[in-house]
Design an enzyme around this catalytic site. Structure first.
Site, PDB file in Angstrom:
ATOM      1  N   HIS A 107       1.001  -1.325   0.054  1.00 45.96           N
ATOM      2  CA  HIS A 107      -0.052   0.094   0.200  1.00 45.96           C
ATOM      3  C   HIS A 107       0.995   1.104   0.144  1.00 45.96           C
ATOM      4  CE1 HIS A 107      -3.720  -2.339   0.895  1.00 45.96           C
ATOM      5  NE2 HIS A 107      -3.004  -2.820   1.881  1.00 45.96           N
ATOM      6  N   CYS A 153      -0.199 -32.665  -8.413  1.00 42.54           N
ATOM      7  CA  CYS A 153       1.366 -32.653  -8.047  1.00 42.54           C
ATOM      8  C   CYS A 153       1.559 -33.109  -6.414  1.00 42.54           C
ATOM      9  CB  CYS A 153       2.022 -31.230  -8.271  1.00 42.54           C
ATOM     10  SG  CYS A 153       1.172 -30.016  -6.947  1.00 42.54           S
TER      11      CYS A 153
HETATM   12  C1  LIG Z   1      -6.897 -10.496   5.312  1.00 44.77           C
HETATM   13  C2  LIG Z   1      -5.662  -9.806   5.422  1.00 44.77           C
HETATM   14  C3  LIG Z   1      -5.236  -9.086   4.161  1.00 44.77           C
HETATM   15  C4  LIG Z   1      -4.099  -8.144   4.468  1.00 44.77           C
HETATM   16  N1  LIG Z   1      -3.632  -7.444   3.302  1.00 44.77           N
HETATM   17  C5  LIG Z   1      -2.679  -6.806   3.495  1.00 44.77           C
HETATM   18  C6  LIG Z   1      -2.070  -6.117   2.215  1.00 44.77           C
HETATM   19  O1  LIG Z   1      -2.510  -6.284   1.073  1.00 44.77           O
HETATM   20  N2  LIG Z   1      -0.986  -5.328   2.508  1.00 44.77           N
HETATM   21  C7  LIG Z   1      -0.367  -5.055   3.944  1.00 44.77           C
HETATM   22  O2  LIG Z   1       0.397  -4.218   3.823  1.00 44.77           O
HETATM   23  N3  LIG Z   1      -0.871  -5.645   4.874  1.00 44.77           N
HETATM   24  C8  LIG Z   1      -2.098  -6.482   4.879  1.00 44.77           C
HETATM   25  N4  LIG Z   1      -2.243  -7.298   5.824  1.00 44.77           N
HETATM   26  C9  LIG Z   1      -1.528  -7.185   6.891  1.00 44.77           C
HETATM   27  C10 LIG Z   1      -0.471  -8.003   6.984  1.00 44.77           C
HETATM   28  O3  LIG Z   1      -0.622  -9.543   6.616  1.00 44.77           O
HETATM   29  C11 LIG Z   1       0.175  -8.048   8.520  1.00 44.77           C
HETATM   30  O4  LIG Z   1       0.263  -6.922   9.026  1.00 44.77           O
HETATM   31  C12 LIG Z   1       1.541  -8.799   8.762  1.00 44.77           C
HETATM   32  O5  LIG Z   1       1.570  -9.985   7.974  1.00 44.77           O
HETATM   33  C13 LIG Z   1       1.880  -9.046  10.105  1.00 44.77           C
HETATM   34  O6  LIG Z   1       3.116  -9.727  10.100  1.00 44.77           O
HETATM   35  P1  LIG Z   1       3.449 -10.371  11.371  1.00 44.77           P
HETATM   36  O7  LIG Z   1       4.990 -10.685  11.148  1.00 44.77           O
HETATM   37  O8  LIG Z   1       3.655  -9.013  12.548  1.00 44.77           O
HETATM   38  O9  LIG Z   1       2.591 -11.182  11.907  1.00 44.77           O
HETATM   39  P2  LIG Z   1       2.441 -12.686  11.679  1.00 44.77           P
HETATM   40  O10 LIG Z   1       2.704 -12.899  10.146  1.00 44.77           O
HETATM   41  O11 LIG Z   1       1.267 -12.957  12.252  1.00 44.77           O
HETATM   42  O12 LIG Z   1       3.781 -13.406  12.266  1.00 44.77           O
HETATM   43  C14 LIG Z   1       3.674 -13.473  13.756  1.00 44.77           C
HETATM   44  C15 LIG Z   1       4.597 -14.888  13.917  1.00 44.77           C
HETATM   45  O13 LIG Z   1       4.607 -15.102  15.372  1.00 44.77           O
HETATM   46  C16 LIG Z   1       4.609 -16.474  15.509  1.00 44.77           C
HETATM   47  N5  LIG Z   1       4.379 -16.514  17.042  1.00 44.77           N
HETATM   48  C17 LIG Z   1       3.112 -16.323  17.918  1.00 44.77           C
HETATM   49  N6  LIG Z   1       3.425 -16.528  19.130  1.00 44.77           N
HETATM   50  C18 LIG Z   1       4.566 -17.240  19.230  1.00 44.77           C
HETATM   51  C19 LIG Z   1       5.296 -17.635  20.339  1.00 44.77           C
HETATM   52  N7  LIG Z   1       5.027 -17.538  21.614  1.00 44.77           N
HETATM   53  N8  LIG Z   1       6.601 -18.280  19.945  1.00 44.77           N
HETATM   54  C20 LIG Z   1       7.070 -18.331  18.859  1.00 44.77           C
HETATM   55  N9  LIG Z   1       6.493 -17.680  17.704  1.00 44.77           N
HETATM   56  C21 LIG Z   1       5.222 -17.127  17.843  1.00 44.77           C
HETATM   57  C22 LIG Z   1       3.355 -16.938  14.722  1.00 44.77           C
HETATM   58  O14 LIG Z   1       3.445 -18.349  14.421  1.00 44.77           O
HETATM   59  C23 LIG Z   1       3.668 -15.979  13.406  1.00 44.77           C
HETATM   60  O15 LIG Z   1       4.275 -16.687  12.456  1.00 44.77           O
HETATM   61  C24 LIG Z   1      -3.327  -8.007   5.704  1.00 44.77           C
HETATM   62  C25 LIG Z   1      -3.819  -8.886   6.697  1.00 44.77           C
HETATM   63  C26 LIG Z   1      -4.957  -9.725   6.366  1.00 44.77           C
HETATM   64  C27 LIG Z   1      -5.339 -10.547   7.647  1.00 44.77           C
END
Ligand SMILES: Cc1cc2nc3c(=O)[nH]c(=O)nc-3n(C[C@H](O)[C@H](O)[C@H](O)COP(=O)(O)OP(=O)(O)OC[C@H]3O[C@@H](n4cnc5c(N)ncnc54)[C@H](O)[C@@H]3O)c2cc1C
Length: 586
Positions: A131, A542
């Site tokens: 974005h 696959c």
């Molecule tokens: C439907 C949807 C559409 C979206 N579209 C967009 C988009 O188009 N563009 C955009 O910029 N953003 C988008 N977002 C937002 C974006 O996907 C998230 O903001 C981003 O992926 C967050 O990444 P993260 O690493 O913070 O969280 P996550 O990817 O959730 O990673 C957190 C990680 O922590 C791990 N974890 C949790 N607890 C523990 C623990 N106790 N010990 C070890 N590991 C742990 C989990 O397993 C996970 O892998 C969207 C989100 C959604 C749901």
């Protein structure tokens, strides 16, 4: 505002809504709620109302409600297994961006991820949009980091050798954009055509992004299938698109190359604190001594913060479902598009119809509060809602070409903004929470911000001269020209065997993924690296081949091969075993 002032405002909200039995405490501008409410809806309503009060840093909502699901914390292994300057919890795009950024410095970093691969949370189930920030509320942290982050993608994608496209976004206004406001049509048309686009453009200029008015004629020229009811549009050309899991894997691989240690399949179950500072991180595979913890645990960030006694927010999950269409429609639109409608829903950009780097078009996402953090189900109502919301943009789109659907969960706090700061309660504990959309777009800027926080908190960061920003390109057979394909097959005949017909993925690429720097040891991990199983047949052809190759290359027996981590076995045994004693075991 003082804590006393906040308390008075919170009391007013609670009285107005006639909630009873709620105990409120305010500390450092964080509101702590204890007591009981009668439903999940009430839990969300009260949290959101309080979160909307100005100057509140966070809402810790500990209100109990009937049917609440409480997760048992896993047992940890308290034996020391290592030490690090920084432990990052969570291997999503946020954690991996931070890991890669920190790998530029002479510090020991360990990233701990509970799943068997990186990018298994929200990072694998979003809309892949980089974005530009035009959809975010001006002045919020997420808006600022989105604008900064989205400009960083071009360079990053080059260094990491991942496909990235500045596809652009059209924000479209139609004769129906203001239909809910019940004003005369001529007035609605005038506002939609002559007022709103100018406001959007002014807003774009204010936040420092390229932005341009597009009149109806130009719009129809650019996108010939757009609805005839369109009146005008605004173009945000720096909008981009990237494969979020491929990008995250690339970040992780490059971080590994530069010395970061990844502990996968390892859950953090406790954070120990001594003299008000972080002492160690207890995981299911041992305890890591450290001075700094980065909490990038997505949906579980509130629970991880609680482990350290540093909770300053509650995550209330919001589900979003998306439909994915066949690649054959890849040229139906040239850029992503959304329909601007009024009144606008709060904290929701509204979704749209989006292109991907792999030519599949997506429709979505929906938005709904969701009590269960792992509930990624998609219902018939979700699908209907998606068709209903976006058909007005492209009325003749061949909807039968849908190949799959998925849902991801947004890790929202009640203040509905990113929460990135050093804990005020525990020294060395850094919150990187509330990373809902645009968390993907913002990730590179989030990583920069976290590095600055670490410096401020006393971590010495000296540049690592040997840092290599470049990641070797992985072989993508379908992208090669015929000569290159031939040369490759001569060198290694496995590149001559197509395993996934839809996506043209070869055995050679699958083997590469299994033996890569961050080995792919499940069917979905291979899928995320190679796209085997992502095509029209969704793995129907696959899957058995991928399983056989995975078993052959790793020695894991076929019946133990997992789809996506522990407990997702694809097979229960050989078919005849199910007959009991009467079979010969083959
Ligand atoms: C439907 C949807 C559409 C979206 N579209 C967009 C988009 O188009 N563009 C955009 O910029 N953003 C988008 N977002 C937002 C974006 O996907 C998230 O903001 C981003 O992926 C967050 O990444 P993260 O690493 O913070 O969280 P996550 O990817 O959730 O990673 C957190 C990680 O922590 C791990 N974890 C949790 N607890 C523990 C623990 N106790 N010990 C070890 N590991 C742990 C989990 O397993 C996970 O892998 C969207 C989100 C959604 C749901």
């Amino acid at each position: 505002m003082s804590d006393g002032g906040i308390l008075r405002k919170v009391d007013k909200v609670i009285r107005k809504k006639r909630f009873e039995n709620i105990d409120v405490k305010v500390e450092d501008s964080v509101v702590y709620l204890n007591g009981k409410v009668s439903s999940w809806d009430d839990f969300v309503e009260i949290g959101s109302l309080i979160g909307a009060i100005k100057n509140i840093r966070g809402v810790v909502n500990r209100l109990e409600y009937p049917g609440e699901i409480r997760r048992e914390r896993k047992k940890g292994n308290r034996e020391k297994s290592g030490e690090a300057d920084v432990v990052i919890i969570g291997g999503g795009v946020t954690g991996c961006s931070i890991a890669r950024e920190l790998s530029k410095y002479k510090v020991k970093v360990i990233l701990v991820e509970k799943e068997d691969d990186v990018a298994c949370g929200a990072t694998k189930a979003n809309n892949a949009m980089v974005h530009s920030g035009i959809g975010e509320k001006v002045g919020t942290l997420k808006q600022k980091l989105c604008v900064k982050g989205h400009f960083m993608y071009g360079e990053l994608a080059k260094e990491l050798n991942v496909p990235f496209k500045r596809c652009g976004m059209l924000i479209i206004l139609t004769k129906d954009s203001l239909s809910k406001l019940k004003i005369p049509q001529f007035l609605a048309n005038f506002i939609a055509k002559r007022i709103i686009p100018f406001i959007v453009v002014r807003r774009g200029k204010k936040i420092g992004i390229p932005i341009k008015l597009v009149d109806r004629e130009e719009l129809m020229e650019k996108e010939r299938y757009v609805t005839e009811r369109a009146l005008a549009a605004v173009s945000s050309p720096s909008y981009g698109v990237i494969c979020p899991y491929f990008f995250t894997i690339a970040l992780a691989e490059n971080a590994t190359d530069n010395g970061v240690e990844f502990m996968l399949d390892t859950e953090v179950v406790d954070v120990t604190v001594e003299n008000d500072g972080v002492k160690s991180v207890v995981t299911t595979k041992g305890t890591i001594d450290t001075r700094f913890v980065i909490n990038a645990a997505g949906l579980y960030a509130d629970e991880v913060a609680e482990m350290a006694g540093a909770r300053e927010y509650t995550i209330h999950p919001k589900k979003g479902a998306t439909l994915l269409f066949d690649k054959e429609l890849g040229n139906y639109i040239n850029r992503s598009m959304s329909l601007l409608r009024f009144p606008r829903a709060e904290h929701y950009k509204g979704g749209g119809i989006m292109v991907t780097v792999d030519s599949n078009i997506q429709w979505g996402p929906t938005i709904a509060e969701c009590p269960e953090k792992e509930d990624t189900s998609v219902t018939a109502e979700d699908i209907e809602k998606i068709f209903e919301s976006y058909t007005p943009l492209l009325p003749d789109f061949p909807k039968k070409s849908v190949i799959t659907y998925f849902a991801g969960i947004r890790a929202s706090t009640f203040t509905e903004d990113f929460f990135i700061e050093a804990s005020k309660k525990v020294k060395g504990f850094i919150h990187v929470a509330g990373i809902q959309s645009p968390g993907l777009a913002a990730a590179p800027a989030v990583a920069d911000m976290v590095v600055d926080i670490l410096k401020n908190e006393g971590l010495t960061l000296k540049q690592r001269e040997s840092f290599n920003p470049y990641r070797d390109k992985t072989t993508i057979f379908r992208d090669l020209d015929i000569k290159e394909k031939k040369r490759l097959i001569e060198k290694n005949p496995r590149y001559g065997k197509i395993m996934c017909r839809c996506e043209q993925v070869t055995e050679g690429e699958i083997v590469d993924a299994i033996h890569s720097k961050l080995p792919a040891l499940s069917v979905d991990a291979i899928k995320r690296r190679t796209r085997a199983g992502m095509g029209r047949c969704q793995g129907g052809f696959c899957l058995p081949h991928v399983v056989e190759i995975l078993s052959r290359e790793t020695g894991i027996p076929i019946e133990k091969i997992q789809k996506n981590g522990k407990g997702s076995n694809l097979f229960v045994g050989k078919a005849k075993c199910l007959l009991g004693d009467k079979h010969d075991g083959n």
